[in-house]
Scaffold this active site. Structure first.
Site, short mmCIF file in Angstrom:
data_model
loop_
_atom_site.label_atom_id
_atom_site.label_comp_id
_atom_site.label_asym_id
_atom_site.label_seq_id
_atom_site.Cartn_x
_atom_site.Cartn_y
_atom_site.Cartn_z
N ASN A 1 4.11 -2.66 2.92
CA ASN A 1 3.63 -3.21 1.65
C ASN A 1 4.51 -2.62 0.55
OD1 ASN A 1 2.27 -3.95 -0.65
ND2 ASN A 1 0.45 -2.69 -0.26
N TRP A 2 5.39 -3.47 0.02
CA TRP A 2 6.35 -2.97 -0.98
C TRP A 2 5.71 -2.80 -2.36
CZ3 TRP A 2 11.52 -6.16 0.08
CH2 TRP A 2 11.94 -5.89 1.38
N LYS A 3 4.52 -3.30 -2.52
CA LYS A 3 3.81 -3.22 -3.82
C LYS A 3 4.71 -3.73 -4.95
CE LYS A 3 1.16 0.60 -2.02
NZ LYS A 3 0.23 1.66 -2.30
N HIS B 1 -6.48 -5.54 -0.66
CA HIS B 1 -5.90 -4.18 -0.76
C HIS B 1 -6.70 -3.37 -1.79
CE1 HIS B 1 -3.09 -0.95 -1.67
NE2 HIS B 1 -2.59 -1.17 -0.48
N GLU C 1 -5.85 -1.49 -4.10
CA GLU C 1 -5.39 -1.57 -5.50
C GLU C 1 -5.90 -2.84 -6.15
OE1 GLU C 1 -1.31 -0.78 -4.51
OE2 GLU C 1 -1.95 1.23 -3.92
N GLU D 1 -7.86 1.39 5.36
CA GLU D 1 -7.07 2.21 4.45
C GLU D 1 -8.00 3.04 3.57
OE1 GLU D 1 -2.95 0.53 3.77
OE2 GLU D 1 -4.22 -0.59 2.43
N GLY E 1 -0.99 6.50 -0.97
CA GLY E 1 -0.03 6.97 -1.97
C GLY E 1 -0.26 8.40 -2.41
N SER F 1 -0.60 6.91 3.49
CA SER F 1 0.40 7.97 3.67
C SER F 1 0.91 8.09 5.10
CB SER F 1 -0.14 9.31 3.14
OG SER F 1 -0.43 9.20 1.74
N GLY G 1 2.93 1.83 2.82
CA GLY G 1 3.42 1.64 1.46
C GLY G 1 4.74 2.35 1.26
N GLY G 2 4.67 3.57 0.71
CA GLY G 2 5.87 4.32 0.32
C GLY G 2 6.95 4.38 1.39
C1 PEP Z 1 -0.70 0.87 1.15
O1 PEP Z 1 -0.39 0.59 0.02
O2 PEP Z 1 -1.23 0.01 1.84
C2 PEP Z 1 -0.40 2.21 1.65
C3 PEP Z 1 -0.92 2.57 2.79
O3 PEP Z 1 0.41 3.02 0.88
P1 PEP Z 1 1.03 4.45 1.30
O4 PEP Z 1 1.58 4.29 2.69
O5 PEP Z 1 2.11 4.71 0.29
O6 PEP Z 1 -0.08 5.43 1.24
#
Ligand code: PEP
Length: 255
Positions: free
Chosen positions: A9-11, A95, A97, A167, A173, A213, A234-235
């Site tokens: 997920n590049w957000k 998600h 967010e 999640e 994040g 994470s 994500g990251g």
């Molecule tokens: C996400 O945004 O779905 C996520 C899991 O982010 P991160 O891996 O950065 O925690």
């Protein structure tokens, strides 16, 4: 046997050049991988160029959100048909967010999931508890409620197209990953609930990703859990080395 599925997920990151470079780098690194499903979910505006960069690759493209209406006066929204037209196979829905920053409700998420399934997109349906909910011992109740409401009115045949992503919001994040045991506990609860809502065979076939994470260093231990079938990342999905290392780690275990 559930095929592992890792999605990035590049957000709201990247630009037109870095998005294509990242996709092209992944296509090169992952050219030999057949035993793991991989997808990237760029921002809407880069879907087409990323799809083009991945056209000769097995890496699928997904969107980060969708609107449930087919077309019309919905300023700023994007439809399922538009996503398919841009090469999308998957779409992330619900998600954290979008739930907690942008105020999406379970009812809205349910409408989006129904629209996506009805129009041939594969939803990645996200659920997860806040830190205060975990600390208050409410994790299972909160996540079960999100699953029930998100899947309301969705048939057994339709649910087979869904990937569920657990999640925990406190892990997204933050660098604070759920332990493999914490992830497994909730994944097993979700699978049990899916077995009750549908039937155990259907639940057994559904993939449940963990997100929060996840990174190269914790991929193996998370994926070693019996009910963790993949990761939503994500990251770490923003770097060719990290995302491809995670997919290769999982592919290695498949041998
Ligand atoms: C996400 O945004 O779905 C996520 C899991 O982010 P991160 O891996 O950065 O925690």
């Amino acid at each position: 046997m559930r095929k592992p599925f890792l999605a990035g997920n590049w957000k709201m990151n990247m630009n037109s050049a870095t998005a294509v470079n990242l996709a092209a780098g992944l296509a090169k690194e992952l050219a030999e991988i057949r035993t793991v499903d991989a997808a990237v979910c760029p921002p809407f505006v880069y879907l087409q160029s990323v799809s083009a960069a991945l056209s000769a690759s097995d890496i699928a493209v997904g969107a980060q959100d969708v609107y449930f209406e087919g077309n019309g006066a919905f300023t700023g929204e994007i439809s399922c048909e538009m996503l398919k037209d841009c090469g999308c196979r998957y779409v992330i829905i619900g998600h954290s967010e979008r739930r907690h920053v942008l105020g999406e409700t379970d009812a809205l998420i349910n409408r989006k999931i129904k629209a996506a399934i009805g129009r041939g997109l594969l939803p990645i349906f996200c659920v997860g508890e806040l830190l205060e909910e975990r600390d208050g011992g409410q994790t299972n109740a909160v996540v079960a409620d999100q699953v029930r409401k998100g899947l309301a009115g969705i048939s057994s045949d339709q649910v087979k197209t869904i990937t569920v992503a657990y999640e925990p919001v406190w892990a997204i994040g933050t660098g604070r990953t759920a332990t493999p045991e914490q992830a497994q506990e909730v994944h097993a609860m979700i699978r049990g609930l899916l077995g009750e809502l549908y039937d155990p065979a259907v639940a057994d076939g559904l993939r449940i990703q963990y997100g929060g994470s996840a990174k190269p260093g914790n991929t193996a231990e998370l994926m070693a859990q019996p009910d963790v079938d993949g990761l939503l990342i994500g990251g770490a999905s923003l770097k060719v080395e990290d995302f491809s290392a995670m997919i290769k780690t999982v592919a290695e275990k498949q041998k």
